[in-house]
Each structure stands twice: as C-alpha cells, then as structure tokens.
Design an enzyme around this catalytic site. Structure first.
Site, PDB file in Angstrom:
ATOM      1  N   LYS A 199       0.556  -1.077  -0.013  1.00  0.00           N
ATOM      2  CA  LYS A 199       0.069  -0.044  -0.012  1.00  0.00           C
ATOM      3  C   LYS A 199       0.733   1.423  -0.058  1.00  0.00           C
ATOM      4  CE  LYS A 199      -2.737  -2.090   3.255  1.00  0.00           C
ATOM      5  NZ  LYS A 199      -3.608  -1.968   4.538  1.00  0.00           N
ATOM      6  N   ASP A 234      -6.038  -6.436  10.209  1.00  0.00           N
ATOM      7  CA  ASP A 234      -7.467  -5.460  10.348  1.00  0.00           C
ATOM      8  C   ASP A 234      -8.607  -6.437   9.940  1.00  0.00           C
ATOM      9  OD1 ASP A 234      -6.789  -5.573   7.715  1.00  0.00           O
ATOM     10  OD2 ASP A 234      -7.378  -3.466   7.120  1.00  0.00           O
TER      11      ASP A 234
HETATM   12 MG    MG Z   1      -8.030   0.436   7.454  1.00  0.00          MG
END
Ligand code: MG
Ligand code: ADP
Length: 496
Positions: A199, A234
């Site tokens: 990312k 997450d």
């Molecule tokens: Mg997130």
C-alpha cells in the site's frame, strides 16, 4: 457491452446517488456516445471488452481463488496466496471484562481506541477513539521513526484520558490489540515478522523484524505501561469484532486503500499447521488475497500501474480492485485518450500526467453526479487535472470510471464467492444453504454505492438468487478496533 447486462441502462445510463439506475435525458444524436468522435474510440471499445466480467470470467476467478486458497494452506509459497496462520483460534466469548486498548495501523489512517468491556451482560460499555494520519515522509523513513510516532500518538491519547488510567494494578501493564494490516508471518498471536510493506509504504529496516517487538520497544521509549497481547490483521480484527455480535459471521473483507480477506478455517483443513492443533479446532486464516492474480481480466493500463508501483509484479488483485489504484487506472486511461483521441481538445491537460492526481473518491463523486450537464464531473476534472470538458467528454469520463469500478466490484464479489466455495467444498452445508455473514469494511466499500452494488451483482450471478439470499454482505464499520481490543482481552496475559 458484454458484461452480462450489469449496467442495465447501457452507456447512457448513470447510477444516481440513491443507487437507482436512471436514464439520462436523450442527447442530440451527434453528441450521443456511440455517434462518433471520442466515444467510439478504439481505446474505449477495447477497454470495455478487456474489462468485461461476464459469468464465465467471474466463475474462472472464483474457482482460481478457491484453488489458490487450497494450495496456500498446504505450504507457504505453493500458490499465489500467502494464507497466513493468524494464531487466532479462540474468538472472544463475550465474557471478557476490563479496559483494553487497540491500535490500528492500516494504511493512510491510524487510530487509537480504548474499550471498556463489561462481560456478558455489559458487553462493550464504552469506547474512546482518536484518529491520526501517518505523515507522508514516515512512509519512506526508518522503522524507529515510524514506531516512535505511533507510540507518541498512543501516549498522547493515554495522557488525554487523565486520571482514569491510574488504576493499573501493581506489576501489570495495559494490554493492547495491535491491528497491523500488512503481511506478517506469525508464529504466535503476540508476535509477527513483517514479510513486506504494501500500500505504498516503504519503511526501511522493518521487513524481517517482529513488529510487536518494534512497538513494545517504542512504547517503552515513551514510558508507556503497555504491551501488545494480540497482533492481528485488520481483516482478522473485523471478523472478531463482527462475530462478537453475530455468530454467523464467517468471512471478513476489507476494501479500503488496499484489500484483504480472512475466514474461519477448520484446523484439520490446514496441512501446514504443524504441531499442537488449537483446542477449538478452528483458526482464522488471513488469506492476503491482494496477492491473487489468477484469471483476472487485465489491460495495458493495469500493467503500467503495476510496473510504476513500489512492488511490481505483486498484489495484482489489490491493484485491480482497491481504493489506492482505481483512480490511478482511470487517470492513465484518460491520459491515453487525451493524447490519442483528443479527449479534452487539442492539448493534453498538464496535470493529467501526474501520477495519482485523480483519487478514487473523485471517481466516486463523479459517478454520483446526476445533473443533466454533469456539473460536478466538469468541476472535478477541472480541479484535479485542469481539463476543460464538454458534456460528451464528461460522459466518456463517467463511462471509463464505471468500467473500472464495475470490474473491480464484480471481481471482489467473485473473490468472496471463491472463499465461500472453498469452505463449502470441504464441509457441505457449512456456509451455503444457511445464513452466512460476510463482514465488510474499508473506506472504498463504505463510500462507493456502485462498487457495493457490483459486488452484490456478482455474488448473486454466481450463486443464483436463492442461495445468495442467505449470504449477507454486511457493512461492519470500524469493527476492527473493537475486534482488536476484544482479541487482546481474549489473549490476556493475566487471565487463566
Ligand atoms: Mg483500514
Ligand atoms: P485504510 O484502507 O487506509 O485503512 P480506509 O478503510 O478508510 O483506510 O480506506 C481509505 C480508502 O478508501 C481511500 O484510500 C480511498 O481509496 C477510499 N475512499 C475513501 N473515501 C472514498 C470515497 N468517498 N469514495 C470512494 N473511495 C473512497
């Protein structure tokens, strides 16, 4: 269009803010898309063809996802998917009590959370939350700089709580669930070696190190009486948080800056799980499905985005479906159309050549424009790229956005079906033919109504109307924070 009639209204239809399809007032013949000029450019025609996701393509992707999952469970590196063991083998029971912290580092956003758990009757009594942003330069700095910043934000949060944190029993530390949404290799629930940054992060010196130790050391440098009890992705935290409220939650998917999915797997279906099997007989598997690449309908633009990225050749599914990249794919298409087809007139808008100038939120805003002259589309194009556009050109832009977003949403839907398919193949009746919940989170899923609808379309097409009615794809906003705190509680050092 060959994409199984998903845009029911055809090229002149737009999806309104309420998600219903409406037909734009018929344009004069010469201005209509398909009547000539840029609209029928080989680029747009080719793009629509290459991005089409009719049922056979969706099926190919779902089948490949299931096969790659299976391969990845046998041994590391056997397939595209890491299929990481989370070591989360007991989900929160509901009996957890006390104050627990959670820290979520997932990409651009970063959150600190304190949760007061009241046991079976009280449940989540109170939560406090603080948001922060990772400064751009820390995404390219050193490990110590990044973790010191995170720990200092945590210290700031704790100091703001005032006296309430003083009741820490002698010799104990506050416990923290650390949500870290990058690929890590775990050998226990409270440690994990970073495999690589994704990312857009490129922090030096972290790959190969235990990120729990990095954070514990940084917290110590800040003088914090706190330690990490659970390191979770997450996606895993979202699953835990959602499952706390609804036991039919079996899968969690994140669609934000990046993308990932996890699910509850049977321990005896995980050949690479060596040694002691969990007592529960289950473990959450973090698929890291962003790494998937099988059977995707890709274009030259996707290949260009990939080769210009910090991790060429990797995370291909992520680069096709997640928020970080959708705007950039569209920008590259528009740039080519501006150069080769004089979209936006004789000169190419200068800013259109700037990578990542067009964010996915811009695509979303443009697709919500239901004015007759596409006022918002014109304004966004002008603001972001400097382009002055005619109505016809704006319609082309919206069509390009829709083509890329439709492909993304439908492929995400196919991925979800791939996971359900794998689970069902192993245990008939486990997920299909009964209520099964897929917990969804992430800014892209939350804010993009068309994207959500395309996911649902693909799931319905693949599973059929009747079976898909039992599959509940449910937004679970910010469940990962509470999920991480719950997992810290479920894995507390001071219990049992
Ligand atoms: Mg997130
Ligand atoms: P992260 O994935 O960084 O943890 P989020 O889950 O909040 O954070 O997702 C943020 C991403 O969601 C952004 O990078 C962007 O791609 C996407 N996003 C945010 N707002 C919108 C929006 N209004 N429309 C479409 N996409 C959005």
């Amino acid at each position: 269009m060959s994409s199984a009639g998903v845009t029911a209204g055809g090229p002149l239809s737009l999806v309104s803010r309420r998600g219903t399809i409406r037909r734009r007032r018929a344009a004069p013949p010469m201005a209509a898309i398909g009547a000539g000029g840029v609209a029928t450019s080989p680029i747009l025609t080719h793009l629509r063809e290459r991005c089409a996701t009719p049922l056979p393509v969706l099926r190919r992707v779902a089948d490949a996802m299931a096969a790659e999952m299976r391969a990845g469970l046998v041994s590391d590196g056997a397939g595209d998917l890491p299929m990481i063991l989370s070591y989360v083998d007991s989900l929160p029971s509901g009996d957890e009590k006390g104050a627990f912290y959670a820290l979520d580092l997932g990409g651009t956003n970063f959150r600190v959370l304190k949760v007061q758990l009241g046991g079976r009757d009280g449940r989540v009594v109170e939560t406090e939350l603080q948001y922060a942003q990772i400064p751009q330069e820390l995404m390219f700095g050193t490990t110590e700089e990044l973790f010191d910043f995170i720990a200092s934000e945590l210290a700031r949060f704790v100091s703001k709580e005032g006296g309430r944190s003083l009741h820490l029993p002698q010799g104990k530390k506050w416990e923290l669930g650390f949500t870290f949404s990058f690929p890590v290799k775990q050998t226990s629930v409270d440690s994990g070696i970073l495999i690589k940054w994704t990312k857009g992060f490129s922090v030096s010196g972290t790959a190969g190190r235990d990120v729990v130790a990095c954070l514990n050391e940084a917290m110590e440098r800040q003088g914090l009486d706190m330690r990490v009890s659970a390191l979770v992705n997450d996606t895993v935290a979202t699953l835990a948080g959602a499952h706390y409220y609804d036991e039919d939650v079996m899968v969690a998917v994140i669609l934000g800056t990046g993308t990932n999915a996890c699910y509850i797997e049977r321990a005896d279906a995980i050949p690479k799980l060596q040694g002691l099997k969990p007592r529960s007989g289950k473990m959450i598997i973090n698929t890291e499905w962003g790494a998937f690449s099988g059977g995707l309908p890709l274009t030259e633009f996707d290949k260009d985005v990939d080769s210009a990225s910090v991790n060429p050749g990797e995370q291909i599914f992520e680069k096709t479906i997640s928020g970080m990249y959708l705007g950039e794919i569209v920008r590259r298409i528009l740039l080519k159309m501006a150069k080769d087809n004089a979209l936006f007139g004789d000169s190419v808008p200068q800013k259109l050549s700037t990578p990542f100038i067009l964010g996915t939120p811009c695509l979303c805003a443009m697709q919500q424009d239901d004015t007759d002259d596409l006022t918002a589309v014109g304004a966004i194009l002008s603001d972001t790229t400097g382009a002055q556009s005619s109505l016809k050109e704006r319609e082309v832009v919206v069509e390009v956005c829709d083509t890329i977003v439709r492909r993304a949403g439908r492929l995400a839907g196919a991925g979800i079906v791939g996971i359900l398919q794998k689970m069902e193949e192993d245990s008939h009746g486990l997920v299909l033919g009964r209520r099964t919940v897929v917990a969804m989170d992430g800014g892209l899923y939350e804010h993009y109504p068309q994207y959500r609808r395309y996911i649902q379309d693909a799931v319905t097409e693949l599973l059929g109307q009747k079976t898909s009615e039992n599959i509940v794809i449910d937004h679970n906003k910010d469940g990962s924070g509470i999920g991480a705190a719950l997992l810290a509680a479920a894995n507390s050092k001071y219990v049992g």
